[in-house]
Design an enzyme around this catalytic site. Structure first.
Site, PDB file in Angstrom:
ATOM      1  N   MET A  30       0.848  -1.194   0.000  1.00  0.00           N
ATOM      2  CA  MET A  30       0.000   0.000   0.000  1.00  0.00           C
ATOM      3  C   MET A  30       0.887   1.249   0.000  1.00  0.00           C
ATOM      4  O   MET A  30       0.424   2.344   0.340  1.00  0.00           O
ATOM      5  CB  MET A  30      -0.932   0.002   1.214  1.00  0.00           C
ATOM      6  CG  MET A  30      -1.894  -1.190   1.196  1.00  0.00           C
ATOM      7  SD  MET A  30      -3.439  -0.911   2.075  1.00  0.00           S
ATOM      8  CE  MET A  30      -2.839  -0.594   3.712  1.00  0.00           C
ATOM      9  N   GLU A  35      12.079  -0.153   4.982  1.00  0.00           N
ATOM     10  CA  GLU A  35      13.046  -1.229   4.794  1.00  0.00           C
ATOM     11  C   GLU A  35      12.379  -2.616   4.728  1.00  0.00           C
ATOM     12  O   GLU A  35      12.849  -3.506   4.019  1.00  0.00           O
ATOM     13  CB  GLU A  35      14.059  -1.154   5.950  1.00  0.00           C
ATOM     14  CG  GLU A  35      15.346  -1.892   5.747  1.00  0.00           C
ATOM     15  CD  GLU A  35      16.139  -1.528   4.484  1.00  0.00           C
ATOM     16  OE1 GLU A  35      16.078  -0.360   4.022  1.00  0.00           O
ATOM     17  OE2 GLU A  35      16.811  -2.431   3.961  1.00  0.00           O
ATOM     18  N   HIS A  37       9.507  -3.369   3.325  1.00  0.00           N
ATOM     19  CA  HIS A  37       9.062  -3.572   1.936  1.00  0.00           C
ATOM     20  C   HIS A  37      10.252  -3.843   1.024  1.00  0.00           C
ATOM     21  O   HIS A  37      10.179  -4.672   0.122  1.00  0.00           O
ATOM     22  CB  HIS A  37       8.351  -2.317   1.420  1.00  0.00           C
ATOM     23  CG  HIS A  37       7.078  -1.976   2.118  1.00  0.00           C
ATOM     24  ND1 HIS A  37       6.953  -0.889   2.948  1.00  0.00           N
ATOM     25  CD2 HIS A  37       5.868  -2.586   2.110  1.00  0.00           C
ATOM     26  CE1 HIS A  37       5.711  -0.834   3.413  1.00  0.00           C
ATOM     27  NE2 HIS A  37       5.035  -1.849   2.935  1.00  0.00           N
ATOM     28  N   SER A 190       4.357   0.955   8.154  1.00  0.00           N
ATOM     29  CA  SER A 190       4.074   2.305   7.640  1.00  0.00           C
ATOM     30  C   SER A 190       3.345   3.128   8.687  1.00  0.00           C
ATOM     31  O   SER A 190       3.390   4.353   8.676  1.00  0.00           O
ATOM     32  CB  SER A 190       3.214   2.219   6.378  1.00  0.00           C
ATOM     33  OG  SER A 190       3.848   1.414   5.423  1.00  0.00           O
TER      34      SER A 190
HETATM   35  O1  PAF Z   1      -0.122  -5.672   3.590  1.00  0.00           O
HETATM   36  C1  PAF Z   1      -0.535  -4.770   2.821  1.00  0.00           C
HETATM   37  O2  PAF Z   1       0.148  -3.792   2.541  1.00  0.00           O
HETATM   38  C2  PAF Z   1      -1.931  -4.900   2.222  1.00  0.00           C
HETATM   39  O3  PAF Z   1      -2.813  -5.487   3.118  1.00  0.00           O
HETATM   40  C3  PAF Z   1      -1.949  -5.640   0.864  1.00  0.00           C
HETATM   41  C4  PAF Z   1      -1.494  -7.076   1.007  1.00  0.00           C
HETATM   42  C5  PAF Z   1      -1.058  -4.907  -0.117  1.00  0.00           C
HETATM   43  C6  PAF Z   1      -3.372  -5.664   0.308  1.00  0.00           C
HETATM   44  O4  PAF Z   1      -3.875  -4.380   0.130  1.00  0.00           O
END
Ligand code: PAF
Length: 284
Positions: A30, A35, A37, A190
């Site tokens: 999202m 880090e 991600h 986040s």
């Molecule tokens: O973990 C997340 O960032 C969200 O829940 C996802 C898996 C991208 C779905 O919107």
């Protein structure tokens, strides 16, 4: 790195990536990347020829009084971070692309989504399952990567992928990637940026108290009083409430009253200054 915001274009670019018989990894996010991600992107790079990242703040997984409007959006910054990781394609659909007028379908995974965050955030996992299923159908990845930080989400996605036959040779295999932590042990999220400086310091009590509880349980302490002490430690540190602190079986996510021989996880969700923090750790 190419960025696309329309489905037709996405399909063309994915087809071009596949044309050289390259494999594709999908990392759904999202945005508001950190880090944790980037670790997912690096893992994905090891497993596929091309990495596709998606950034979509999915409205259907937020409850009416949750932080959809406040959720951080920083597409230009995120895009530069993804480019530096060698991501091939950024899929950043608009809400109208994802949910056009008349959209009427929802995927509901029963069982693993019932307790814990499913109970505290009604409808949340239906939103997650539906958007992730759509992302899989849109990108048709060979593999997909999710953080273990959202442990129940991972179980929901695995169940959905299994039940809807999304896991097959040449279709999606789901990889869970261990949680990345700040120096003081706080799981990266986040949402950590919502914390005031004082709350940010107190937030580190969460992983510390979890480790202590796990140590005690592994040394034979009874589960219920140990988890009660964990909750008390969080409230003492300034947390306003504890949604849950529980042991669960890693596959069924059934709550456990005692240490089991099967792989077990301690799952906690608690609120600090208006921010809901979740964390989980292996037990045993
Ligand atoms: O973990 C997340 O960032 C969200 O829940 C996802 C898996 C991208 C779905 O919107």
């Amino acid at each position: 790195m190419q960025t696309v915001t329309e489905l037709d274009m996405l399909r063309n670019v994915v087809a071009a990536l596949r044309a050289d018989r390259g494999t594709i990894a999908l990392v759904p996010t999202m945005g508001a990347l950190h880090e944790g991600h980037l670790t997912l992107m690096r893992e994905a790079t090891k497993h596929a020829d091309h990495v596709v990242a998606s950034i979509f703040v999915n409205p259907t997984q937020f409850g009416p009084n949750e932080d959809l409007d406040a959720y951080p959006r920083q597409l230009a910054k995120d895009s530069a971070m993804l480019e530096a990781e060698g991501v091939a394609l950024l899929w950043a659909p608009t809400v109208d692309q994802m949910y056009p007028q008349g959209f009427a379908t929802s995927i509901s995974v029963t069982g693993v989504s019932d307790g814990f965050c499913g109970a505290s955030r009604p409808g949340h996992f239906d939103g997650v399952a539906t958007v992730v299923c759509k992302l899989f159908q849109q990108v048709l990845p060979d593999v997909a990567f999710f953080g273990e930080k959202d442990f129940q989400q991972l179980a929901v996605i695995r169940t959905m992928a299994r039940d809807l036959d999304l896991i097959q040779p040449h279709v999606t295999a789901i990889h869970g990637v261990p949680t990345v932590r700040e120096e003081d042990g706080l799981a990266m999220s986040s949402r950590n940026r919502y914390l005031s400086p004082e709350d940010r310091i107190n937030a580190a009590v969460l992983p510390r108290a979890m480790k202590e509880a796990i140590g005690a349980i592994e040394n034979g302490a009874e589960v219920a009083p140990t988890l009660a002490s964990l909750e008390a430690a969080l409230l003492q540190a300034g947390f306003s409430s504890v949604d849950y602190a529980a042991l669960a079986d890693v596959e069924s996510l059934q709550r456990l009253d005692a240490l089991s021989k099967r792989p077990t996880r301690l799952l906690v969700a608690a609120r600090l200054g208006g921010t809901r923090l979740i964390d989980n750790m292996a037990v045993g």
